[in-house]
Structure formats: C-alpha cells, structure tokens
Design a protein around this motif. Structure first.
Motif, PDB file in Angstrom:
ATOM      1  N   SER A 164      60.947   7.658  66.253  1.00 55.80           N
ATOM      2  CA  SER A 164      60.463   7.681  67.637  1.00 55.80           C
ATOM      3  C   SER A 164      61.585   7.232  68.553  1.00 55.80           C
ATOM      4  CB  SER A 164      59.253   6.748  67.793  1.00 55.80           C
ATOM      5  OG  SER A 164      58.896   6.602  69.155  1.00 55.80           O
ATOM      6  N   ASN A 165      61.580   7.727  69.784  1.00 54.89           N
ATOM      7  CA  ASN A 165      62.530   7.240  70.783  1.00 54.89           C
ATOM      8  C   ASN A 165      62.178   5.831  71.233  1.00 54.89           C
ATOM      9  OD1 ASN A 165      64.069   9.613  70.812  1.00 54.89           O
ATOM     10  ND2 ASN A 165      62.679  10.583  72.289  1.00 54.89           N
ATOM     11  N   ARG A 200      61.858   2.377  70.237  1.00 56.24           N
ATOM     12  CA  ARG A 200      62.352   1.581  69.112  1.00 56.24           C
ATOM     13  C   ARG A 200      61.285   0.642  68.553  1.00 56.24           C
ATOM     14  NH1 ARG A 200      65.114  -3.012  67.520  1.00 56.24           N
ATOM     15  NH2 ARG A 200      67.024  -2.683  66.274  1.00 56.24           N
TER      16      ARG A 200
END
Length: 216
Positions: free
Chosen positions: A143-144, A146
């Motif tokens: 996922s972008n 964090r």
C-alpha cells in the motif's frame, strides 16, 4: 542482543528475503510484534537475524491473468529458512530458538501445480524435525499508506505465529480469522481474540515447561 533468561522466553528468528530497500519497515513490523507480545504477557520474542540471501536464480515467472510476475518457489524459501535456523542452532545449541519467520518481498508459488499460493493473503509454514518454518509474502499487503501496510503485515505475522503454536482458524474478531478479501483483513483487529489468546498463552507456557524439563 539476546536478552532474557533462556528458559523463560521462546525466541523466533526474524529475517526477510528479496530486494526490499526500506529496512526500517521490516524493523517496524517485528518491533511492533514484540511490543504486542510484551503487552500481552506472552514470553515470545522475535530476534532479528538480518537479510536472508536467496539467489536471483530461484525467481520464476508466475502467470497472473494475462501477465506474469516474478516470485519465489515456496520450497526454496522453506529450505533457505531451515538452513538459516540450523546455522543459528550450531552457534549455540542451548539457545532456545526453534522457530524462524521470513518475510519475502516477492509473491510465493509452489512447484505443486494444485497449490495456488499466489491467491492466498496469508502465509505458510512447515515443521521440520520439530522446528517451525514460517514465511509470509509482503506482496499482497502492499500500500502507499505505510502505516496500513505495516498493520496488514503485522497481523499476518501474528496469524502465522498463532499457527506455529497450533492455533486453528477463528471465526471471531481476531487475526486468526482468515479473510476472503483484503478489505476484510483491514477490518480485522490487530490482536488475538480472548479465546485465541488464552489458547496461545497455554501453548507457549506448556512449551517452555517442556523445554525446562528437557534441560534438567
């Protein structure tokens, strides 16, 4: 550092495999697991062993829809983790580490064509001569965000750790409840439910008592 009395803690070797550059994320995941174990009064600790090298020659192409992605054969990863655990045991046979956990940055696939590992969100484990080898691919959890990625993997680590102490799947609000979708996984609480926690505490305590008995 190997802290704590040997007979009072169960250690799990922690490593990662692949080309992931954000080592701090790896540290964050295992540190979060250890902090959760301390808060839960569970005498289990993850001990970071550094990166595990598995040669690029092991990477194979996995068909996914109309394209391919690179991945590791599950069997090769299990063999590499087992060898790393034996290396640690050879350093100090009295050190109570009979488990190893590997995070891999690539998907996993099996040579068994009926075993579609790439379709599974959670990991895999195998027992070899009384030692537990656990592996989890980080790929499905990417996922972008964090923090979201850390939490997803953190829950995956707890899930596999539970299995290593013979916990079955759960149907409650628990990390032992396997998801059908990633959205379901995001909705799972980052913890064991009370029932699974009691079973886990009992299993860990029984294992430590057994090890103490063997040491006499």
């Amino acid at each position: 550092m190997r802290a704590g009395a040997k007979g009072e803690l169960t250690y799990v070797g922690a490593t990662y495999i692949g080309n992931f550059m954000d080592k701090e994320l790896i540290f964050d995941i295992f540190d979060r697991v250890n902090r959760y174990l301390v808060r839960s009064d569970l005498p289990v600790r993850f001990l970071y062993l550094g990166k595990l090298e598995v040669g690029p020659g092991y990477l194979i192409n996995i068909p996914v829809g109309d394209t391919h992605v690179k991945g590791y054969p599950l069997e090769a990863v299990i063999e590499a983790l087992y060898a790393r655990l034996l290396q640690e045991l050879n350093k100090d046979e009295t050190f109570p580490m009979r488990r190893i956990f590997g995070l891999t940055t690539f998907p996993l696939v099996s040579r068994n064509r009926y075993f579609h590992m790439y379709d599974k969100f959670l990991g895999f484990q195998q027992e070899i001569l009384g030692m537990k080898i656990m592996v989890l691919s980080m790929k499905p959890f990417e996922s972008n965000n964090r923090e979201l990625m850390v939490e997803r993997i953190f829950k995956g680590v707890l899930h596999e750790l539970g299995h290593s102490f013979d916990l079955d799947h759960c149907t409650g609000e628990c990390v032992m409840n396997p998801p059908a979708t990633l959205r379901e996984w995001d909705e799972r609480p980052p913890a064991y439910c009370p029932s699974c926690m009691r079973k886990l505490q009992g299993a860990v305590s029984a294992e430590i008592v057994l090890k103490k008995g063997r040491g006499r």
